[in-house]
Design a protein around this motif. Structure first.
Motif, PDB file in Angstrom:
ATOM      1  N   ASP A 104       0.802  -1.222   0.000  1.00 51.15           N
ATOM      2  CA  ASP A 104       0.000   0.000   0.000  1.00 51.15           C
ATOM      3  C   ASP A 104       0.830   1.265   0.000  1.00 51.15           C
ATOM      4  OD1 ASP A 104      -2.160  -1.529   2.395  1.00 51.15           O
ATOM      5  OD2 ASP A 104      -2.162  -1.694   0.242  1.00 51.15           O
ATOM      6  N   SER A 118      -4.504   0.101  -3.853  1.00 46.51           N
ATOM      7  CA  SER A 118      -5.145   0.549  -2.600  1.00 46.51           C
ATOM      8  C   SER A 118      -5.364   2.040  -2.463  1.00 46.51           C
ATOM      9  CB  SER A 118      -4.375   0.081  -1.350  1.00 46.51           C
ATOM     10  OG  SER A 118      -4.339  -1.306  -1.328  1.00 46.51           O
ATOM     11  N   TYR A 255      -8.798  -9.479  -0.795  1.00 40.88           N
ATOM     12  CA  TYR A 255      -7.554  -8.767  -1.049  1.00 40.88           C
ATOM     13  C   TYR A 255      -6.392  -9.725  -0.899  1.00 40.88           C
ATOM     14  CZ  TYR A 255      -4.130  -5.216  -1.635  1.00 40.88           C
ATOM     15  OH  TYR A 255      -3.098  -4.483  -2.173  1.00 40.88           O
TER      16      TYR A 255
HETATM   17  C1  LIG Z   1      -7.580  -4.996   2.395  1.00 48.15           C
HETATM   18  C2  LIG Z   1      -7.430  -3.736   3.177  1.00 48.15           C
HETATM   19  N1  LIG Z   1      -8.047  -3.637   4.360  1.00 48.15           N
HETATM   20  C3  LIG Z   1      -7.913  -2.540   5.115  1.00 48.15           C
HETATM   21  C4  LIG Z   1      -7.151  -1.474   4.714  1.00 48.15           C
HETATM   22  C5  LIG Z   1      -6.991  -0.296   5.638  1.00 48.15           C
HETATM   23  O1  LIG Z   1      -7.894   0.676   5.373  1.00 48.15           O
HETATM   24  P1  LIG Z   1      -8.146   1.927   6.312  1.00 48.15           P
HETATM   25  O2  LIG Z   1      -7.552   3.098   5.608  1.00 48.15           O
HETATM   26  O3  LIG Z   1      -9.619   1.999   6.419  1.00 48.15           O
HETATM   27  O4  LIG Z   1      -7.496   1.701   7.623  1.00 48.15           O
HETATM   28  C6  LIG Z   1      -6.516  -1.507   3.488  1.00 48.15           C
HETATM   29  C7  LIG Z   1      -5.720  -0.354   3.034  1.00 48.15           C
HETATM   30  O5  LIG Z   1      -5.389  -0.182   1.929  1.00 48.15           O
HETATM   31  C8  LIG Z   1      -6.666  -2.672   2.695  1.00 48.15           C
HETATM   32  O6  LIG Z   1      -6.068  -2.772   1.502  1.00 48.15           O
END
Ligand SMILES: Cc1ncc(COP(=O)(O)O)c(C=O)c1O
Length: 476
Positions: A104, A118, A255
């Motif tokens: 990310d 992301s 993911y």
């Molecule tokens: C699969 C996944 N879950 C959660 C998150 C975290 O997101 P947040 O910004 O809401 O903390 C990401 C961030 O890119 C992600 O790719």
């Protein structure tokens, strides 16, 4: 005046001189820096409980000495030439900042074609509408609300979110189940700590998964057990063979593989949770973006007593807002709220009200409609271009989200492709690091390509360069 730190000793002589001395000392110590605007003589006099003439005399003295500049219409400021006597040495620039988790975080912010996954299209952030929502929130917000908030989130936002998630995600949500968190990541790390307190020792996590979350989850002390994902989503039979009673899944769009959890697996997963008296953490990170198929309701709507829905505005608006939510069974929601009360006292209030206003006024829905159209067209452009320029590749996860999972043609070497792509100016993520060490060796070479931030014509060019990188060429 407490924030200027001007101590006065009323028995020790001229107050104007003491005030002037206090300002000089603050400038010399670097506490007041050039350009800082000072309070009006009237306000400062009131704060210090002295007559206005005393402050005027001090300001005139300091102006004469060159410490202050007074301009009509611009008030009184610290003069640009006023320098600390002994400036504190500049903090050393860390030559090697601690590496951030690689997933990310773009490795090369200067890449010509940044397909790092992301990230939404940050240039599309609805600035004017957000300003309007913030202004409306500030206009109506009672002053009493500017104190420490309900650590579970302000009521208007929990109410708006409950309505929105019920309508758009078929969640079973009422304000009592919604807890405001600083994004999915924060929701997850808080939840695992609550689960540990409940006696959970292990958390099952999909394999592959977002590597960014792993160290964060491990830091809680919970043991992570990886469970494979296949074409139907998480392998529930494999999950049942672990001793975990909690699992983290991405049912709407796994993911990174992009698989949508199949109807039979959804049923199996819920049955598993009931069997083991377990809990499912549903990471709904990009569920707003669905293109070619009917939206699939969230799992939480199927069994709200077993599933915690986690979402945020990070993909819909911007990660920078750090605003998200957990929709949890009432008991767990209460403990999450208490956890926030014990750890950070809650989320920023004005932003919460602004988001509530944005949801209430339809700004969120409108923005999502616009972005869905834009992302669909970018998704089409990239998928079509990959079919042309990388014919041996298999593209997964096209129906939703803002990234594609691209299995490279058999025999490709993931790292070599990434290195050649980088030399051509294309930044992308490899999938290997998203697998457990145990499965990485057999994982198919693959790329995870985010398409949200690049216009169609440039996506076509990026796909062309990636195609060259696969066949062994680069383009300078
Ligand atoms: C699969 C996944 N879950 C959660 C998150 C975290 O997101 P947040 O910004 O809401 O903390 C990401 C961030 O890119 C992600 O790719």
């Amino acid at each position: 005046m407490t924030d200027l730190h001007l101590p006065l000793d009323r028995g020790a002589g001229r107050l104007a001189a003491q005030i002037a001395a206090g300002f000089r000392a603050a400038v010399r110590a670097g506490r007041l820096t050039a350009g800082t605007r000072l309070p009006s003589s009237r306000d400062l006099a009131r704060d210090l409980e002295v007559s206005r003439g005393v402050v005027v005399a001090a300001y005139e003295q300091l102006t004469a000495e060159g410490f202050l500049i007074a301009r009509r219409g611009d008030g009184t400021r610290i003069a640009p030439l006023a320098r600390p006597d002994d400036p504190a040495p500049a903090p050393p620039i860390d030559p090697a900042p601690a590496p951030l988790p690689s997933c990310d975080i773009p490795p090369d912010p200067g890449a010509l074609y940044d397909l790092w996954p992301s990230q939404p299209d940050l240039s599309a952030f609805p600035r004017e509408r957000w300003i309007a929502a913030t202004r409306a929130a500030l206009r109506t917000l009672p002053s009493d609300e500017l104190t420490y908030p309900d650590p579970g989130g302000v009521r208007p936002l929990r109410t708006e979110l409950a309505g929105y998630l019920g309508r758009v995600r078929a969640a079973v949500a009422d304000p009592g189940r919604v807890v405001i968190m600083n994004g999915v990541a924060h929701g997850l790390s808080a939840l695992v700590r609550v689960l540990i307190a409940d006696g959970h020792r292990a958390l099952a996590v999909e394999d592959p998964t977002s590597v960014r979350q792993l160290p964060m989850l491990e830091a809680s002390g919970i043991r992570l057990v990886r469970v494979p994902v296949d074409a139907d989503g998480v392998d529930v039979a494999a999950l049942a063979r672990t001793n975990a009673r909690a699992v983290l899944v991405t049912p709407a769009h796994q993911y990174p593989t992009g698989v949508v959890l199949s109807p039979s697996r959804r049923a199996e997963l819920i049955a598993w949770a009931r069997d083991v008296d377990g809990v499912i953490l549903e990471d709904d990170y990009d569920a707003e973006f669905r293109y070619d198929r009917e939206p699939v309701g969230c799992l939480q709507g199927v069994d709200p007593d077993r599933v915690v829905l986690l979402g945020s505005v990070s993909k819909a608006l911007a990660p920078a807002l750090r605003l998200g939510w957990a929709v949890a069974p009432t008991g767990l929601a209460t403990r999450l709220r208490e956890h926030r009360g014990q750890t950070d006292l809650g989320a920023p209030v004005i932003e919460q009200y602004a988001l509530a206003e944005f949801l209430r006024g339809g700004g969120y829905d409108r923005h999502l409609r616009t972005m869905r159209r834009r992302y669909r067209s970018r998704r089409d452009a990239l998928a079509d271009a990959l079919a042309t320029y990388m014919p041996g590749a298999t593209v997964h996860g096209v129906s939703a989200g803002i990234h594609l999972y691209v299995e490279l043609p058999p025999g490709s070497h993931e790292d070599a492709v990434l290195a050649r792509a980088a030399r051509s100016g294309v930044s992308a993520a490899g999938a290997r690091e998203m697998w457990s060490a145990e499965r990485a060796a057999d994982a198919p070479p693959a790329l995870v390509l985010g398409y949200a931030r690049i216009a169609e014509s440039r996506l076509v060019k990026a796909a062309q360069l990636l195609g060259k990188a696969v066949t062994g060429g680069t383009e300078g």
